[in-house]
Design a protein around this motif. Structure first.
Motif, PDB file in Angstrom:
ATOM      1  N   ASN A   1     -25.220  -3.777 -14.091  1.00  0.00           N
ATOM      2  CA  ASN A   1     -26.027  -4.578 -13.170  1.00  0.00           C
ATOM      3  C   ASN A   1     -27.255  -3.805 -12.691  1.00  0.00           C
ATOM      4  N   SER A   2     -27.054  -2.535 -12.334  1.00  0.00           N
ATOM      5  CA  SER A   2     -28.163  -1.714 -11.839  1.00  0.00           C
ATOM      6  C   SER A   2     -29.190  -1.476 -12.931  1.00  0.00           C
ATOM      7  N   PHE A   3     -28.714  -1.178 -14.142  1.00  0.00           N
ATOM      8  CA  PHE A   3     -29.649  -0.957 -15.237  1.00  0.00           C
ATOM      9  C   PHE A   3     -30.467  -2.208 -15.517  1.00  0.00           C
ATOM     10  N   GLU A   4     -29.848  -3.369 -15.508  1.00  0.00           N
ATOM     11  CA  GLU A   4     -30.580  -4.610 -15.776  1.00  0.00           C
ATOM     12  C   GLU A   4     -31.684  -4.831 -14.751  1.00  0.00           C
TER      13      GLU A   4
ATOM     14  N   LEU B   1     -20.767  -9.819 -26.209  1.00  0.00           N
ATOM     15  CA  LEU B   1     -21.911  -8.947 -26.452  1.00  0.00           C
ATOM     16  C   LEU B   1     -22.168  -8.046 -25.243  1.00  0.00           C
ATOM     17  N   ARG B   2     -21.176  -7.869 -24.391  1.00  0.00           N
ATOM     18  CA  ARG B   2     -21.366  -7.125 -23.149  1.00  0.00           C
ATOM     19  C   ARG B   2     -21.546  -5.622 -23.403  1.00  0.00           C
ATOM     20  N   LEU B   3     -22.497  -5.033 -22.698  1.00  0.00           N
ATOM     21  CA  LEU B   3     -22.678  -3.585 -22.718  1.00  0.00           C
ATOM     22  C   LEU B   3     -21.672  -2.954 -21.769  1.00  0.00           C
ATOM     23  N   ASN B   4     -21.198  -1.747 -22.116  1.00  0.00           N
ATOM     24  CA  ASN B   4     -20.225  -1.065 -21.244  1.00  0.00           C
ATOM     25  C   ASN B   4     -20.929  -0.220 -20.185  1.00  0.00           C
ATOM     26  N   GLU B   5     -20.165   0.180 -19.192  1.00  0.00           N
ATOM     27  CA  GLU B   5     -20.705   0.906 -18.048  1.00  0.00           C
ATOM     28  C   GLU B   5     -21.219   2.302 -18.412  1.00  0.00           C
ATOM     29  N   PHE B   6     -20.573   2.975 -19.350  1.00  0.00           N
ATOM     30  CA  PHE B   6     -21.004   4.322 -19.736  1.00  0.00           C
ATOM     31  C   PHE B   6     -22.382   4.287 -20.388  1.00  0.00           C
ATOM     32  N   SER B   7     -22.582   3.356 -21.306  1.00  0.00           N
ATOM     33  CA  SER B   7     -23.879   3.236 -21.957  1.00  0.00           C
ATOM     34  C   SER B   7     -24.967   2.922 -20.941  1.00  0.00           C
ATOM     35  N   ALA B   8     -24.666   2.036 -20.007  1.00  0.00           N
ATOM     36  CA  ALA B   8     -25.663   1.668 -19.004  1.00  0.00           C
ATOM     37  C   ALA B   8     -26.036   2.854 -18.136  1.00  0.00           C
ATOM     38  N   SER B   9     -25.074   3.688 -17.815  1.00  0.00           N
ATOM     39  CA  SER B   9     -25.376   4.855 -16.978  1.00  0.00           C
ATOM     40  C   SER B   9     -26.326   5.809 -17.693  1.00  0.00           C
ATOM     41  N   VAL B  10     -26.148   5.962 -18.999  1.00  0.00           N
ATOM     42  CA  VAL B  10     -27.045   6.803 -19.787  1.00  0.00           C
ATOM     43  C   VAL B  10     -28.437   6.176 -19.857  1.00  0.00           C
ATOM     44  N   LEU B  11     -28.495   4.876 -20.057  1.00  0.00           N
ATOM     45  CA  LEU B  11     -29.784   4.197 -20.170  1.00  0.00           C
ATOM     46  C   LEU B  11     -30.573   4.240 -18.862  1.00  0.00           C
ATOM     47  N   ARG B  12     -29.905   4.258 -17.731  1.00  0.00           N
ATOM     48  CA  ARG B  12     -30.610   4.385 -16.458  1.00  0.00           C
ATOM     49  C   ARG B  12     -31.352   5.712 -16.389  1.00  0.00           C
ATOM     50  N   ALA B  13     -30.727   6.763 -16.873  1.00  0.00           N
ATOM     51  CA  ALA B  13     -31.389   8.075 -16.900  1.00  0.00           C
ATOM     52  C   ALA B  13     -32.514   8.099 -17.927  1.00  0.00           C
ATOM     53  N   GLN B  14     -32.279   7.495 -19.084  1.00  0.00           N
ATOM     54  CA  GLN B  14     -33.308   7.452 -20.116  1.00  0.00           C
ATOM     55  C   GLN B  14     -34.558   6.706 -19.639  1.00  0.00           C
ATOM     56  N   LEU B  15     -34.353   5.625 -18.904  1.00  0.00           N
ATOM     57  CA  LEU B  15     -35.473   4.819 -18.419  1.00  0.00           C
ATOM     58  C   LEU B  15     -36.363   5.611 -17.470  1.00  0.00           C
ATOM     59  N   ARG B  16     -35.770   6.499 -16.674  1.00  0.00           N
ATOM     60  CA  ARG B  16     -36.532   7.223 -15.665  1.00  0.00           C
ATOM     61  C   ARG B  16     -37.520   8.223 -16.273  1.00  0.00           C
ATOM     62  N   ARG B  17     -37.294   8.646 -17.509  1.00  0.00           N
ATOM     63  CA  ARG B  17     -38.246   9.586 -18.119  1.00  0.00           C
ATOM     64  C   ARG B  17     -39.139   8.906 -19.169  1.00  0.00           C
TER      65      ARG B  17
ATOM     66  N   GLU C   1     -33.215  -2.519 -12.964  1.00  0.00           N
ATOM     67  CA  GLU C   1     -34.235  -1.484 -13.145  1.00  0.00           C
ATOM     68  C   GLU C   1     -35.088  -1.738 -14.390  1.00  0.00           C
ATOM     69  N   PHE C   2     -34.440  -2.176 -15.467  1.00  0.00           N
ATOM     70  CA  PHE C   2     -35.173  -2.435 -16.706  1.00  0.00           C
ATOM     71  C   PHE C   2     -36.094  -3.637 -16.549  1.00  0.00           C
ATOM     72  N   ALA C   3     -35.604  -4.687 -15.889  1.00  0.00           N
ATOM     73  CA  ALA C   3     -36.436  -5.869 -15.646  1.00  0.00           C
ATOM     74  C   ALA C   3     -37.643  -5.503 -14.795  1.00  0.00           C
ATOM     75  N   ASP C   4     -37.432  -4.746 -13.741  1.00  0.00           N
ATOM     76  CA  ASP C   4     -38.534  -4.330 -12.874  1.00  0.00           C
ATOM     77  C   ASP C   4     -39.552  -3.499 -13.652  1.00  0.00           C
ATOM     78  N   HIS C   5     -39.075  -2.613 -14.486  1.00  0.00           N
ATOM     79  CA  HIS C   5     -39.962  -1.714 -15.232  1.00  0.00           C
ATOM     80  C   HIS C   5     -40.841  -2.491 -16.207  1.00  0.00           C
ATOM     81  N   HIS C   6     -40.347  -3.612 -16.711  1.00  0.00           N
ATOM     82  CA  HIS C   6     -41.082  -4.377 -17.721  1.00  0.00           C
ATOM     83  C   HIS C   6     -41.683  -5.664 -17.171  1.00  0.00           C
ATOM     84  N   GLY C   7     -41.614  -5.839 -15.862  1.00  0.00           N
ATOM     85  CA  GLY C   7     -42.245  -7.000 -15.260  1.00  0.00           C
ATOM     86  C   GLY C   7     -41.572  -8.311 -15.578  1.00  0.00           C
TER      87      GLY C   7
END
Length: 386
Positions: free
Chosen positions: A41-44, A233-249, A46-52
């Motif tokens: 949920n948090s990654f979604e 097609l659900r993404l798991n929590e571990f992958s999302a946690s990694v993607l949150r860090a990836q998005l920040r850089r 953050e990703f939506a905000d980052h891409h408008g």
């Protein structure tokens, strides 16, 4: 050529304590799937905000993102989807697996992006979607595509698997009024090994996509009241946690890649016989998933031999995508009622690019200026030998 000292490039994927902390956070929250945890949920958000974008939905991979988006846009048996002939095969197979016909059209010889005039010529009463692919992070002509979409009444789906963080005339991918899909496969600009996302400009389609990506089951369902046909097609929590860090850089990496490509493209352009992928001044932020260049006139066999030489010399080099209509997979299901030769005749640029193009992985563009000069020298040696 092998006697030259190989340059050193950053490894990929990149990670630090941010990914590690995220994984521990996901582990210790006690729920490892999206319905019980908060990482997806948090990654979604953050990703939506980052891409408008109004909404983002995280899914299992980029191919599933395309399939889900197309399905929500009404693609299925009896419909057609226009795709660039020069792209990774998932762009066409996502439509074909839904029972639709994928119609390849040619690309521009300089940008490698979809030729909008060719797309216009391919529209029929069965055309449901036009799918531009932002090749190597260089966005397609979204102004011309928006006009074509409005004039023809055909929706546009952006395949933005290469275009995380890109901008078209100041607008981010999610601000262009269309659905878009992204990939987080291991080589992509941000990654969790696998993963994908769909961004939506409106709530209604997002809610439909949410149901379809979770077996048609509402978020609060306790009685297995599946409302719509779907899949898991659900993404798991571990992958999302990694993607949150990836998005920040991501932004910092895009800025560095853009700076390095400015230098490298100039160096490549000075090599006799080498033509780097061109730009578009309307793309004011290019994400640089690949560093691509052509050697016009080279045979496919010699191009492949060149790639081998470059790899032996330490470059992360690859042969460009094969034209989708020149693969067996394209013809298995959902192929147009044309021969391969007929498609090739109207896609001369695709045939040429597939034969003479080379791409370098984006991790190369995270290295220093010295490595850009060394890269150009290695390529110059290789082209001369080829």
């Amino acid at each position: 050529m092998n006697a030259r000292q190989a340059p050193e490039f950053p490894r990929w994927p990149q990670y630090d304590t941010s990914e590690r902390d995220g994984l521990i956070r996901a582990l210790e929250q006690g729920q490892w799937w999206r319905m019980g945890g908060d990482e997806v949920n948090s990654f979604e958000r953050e990703f939506a905000d980052h891409h408008g974008a109004e909404h983002a939905l995280a899914v299992t991979n980029g191919t599933h993102a395309l399939e889900l988006a197309l399905q929500c846009m009404g693609v299925g048996p009896g419909t057609e989807v226009i795709v660039p002939a020069f792209t990774f095969i998932s762009s066409s197979q996502a439509a074909q697996r839904l029972g639709a016909v994928a119609v390849p059209v040619d690309v521009h010889p300089d940008t490698y992006n979809i030729d909008v005039a060719a797309a216009a010529d391919a529209i029929t009463p069965r055309t449901k979607v036009i799918m531009p692919v932002h090749m190597a992070g260089l966005m397609a002509d979204m102004d011309a595509l928006a006009k074509l979409s409005a004039d023809a009444g055909v929706a546009v789906l952006q395949d933005a698997a290469h275009a995380h963080g890109a901008r078209w005339q100041g607008k981010r991918v999610g601000e262009l009024g269309t659905v878009a899909t992204f990939s987080f496969q291991n080589g992509k600009l941000m990654t969790a090994g696998e993963g994908g996302a769909v961004t939506f400009p409106d709530t209604e389609m997002y809610e439909t996509a949410f149901l379809r990506h979770s077996c048609g089951r509402p978020r609060d369902d306790r009685r297995y009241l599946h409302q719509i046909a779907g899949s898991n097609l659900r993404l798991n929590e571990f992958s999302a946690s990694v993607l949150r860090a990836q998005l920040r850089r991501l932004d910092e990496q895009i800025a560095l890649r853009d700076e390095r490509w400015t230098l490298l493209s100039q160096l490549l352009g000075a090599i006799d016989g080498v033509v780097p992928q061109s730009g578009d001044v309307r793309v004011d932020r290019r994400s640089h998933y690949m560093a691509m260049f052509r050697i016009p006139g080279i045979t496919e066999e010699r191009r492949n031999a060149l790639v081998d030489r470059l790899v032996d010399a330490g470059l992360p080099a690859f042969a460009a995508f094969r034209a989708i209509y020149r693969t067996k997979a394209f013809w298995e299901i959902g192929a147009p009622d044309e021969t391969q030769d007929a498609i090739a005749k109207r896609c001369p640029n695709t045939d040429a690019i597939s034969q003479d193009c080379v791409w370098l992985h984006h991790r190369l563009l995270l290295a220093g200026e010295q490595e850009m000069h060394a890269t150009a020298e290695i390529i110059a040696d290789g082209v001369a030998a080829a």
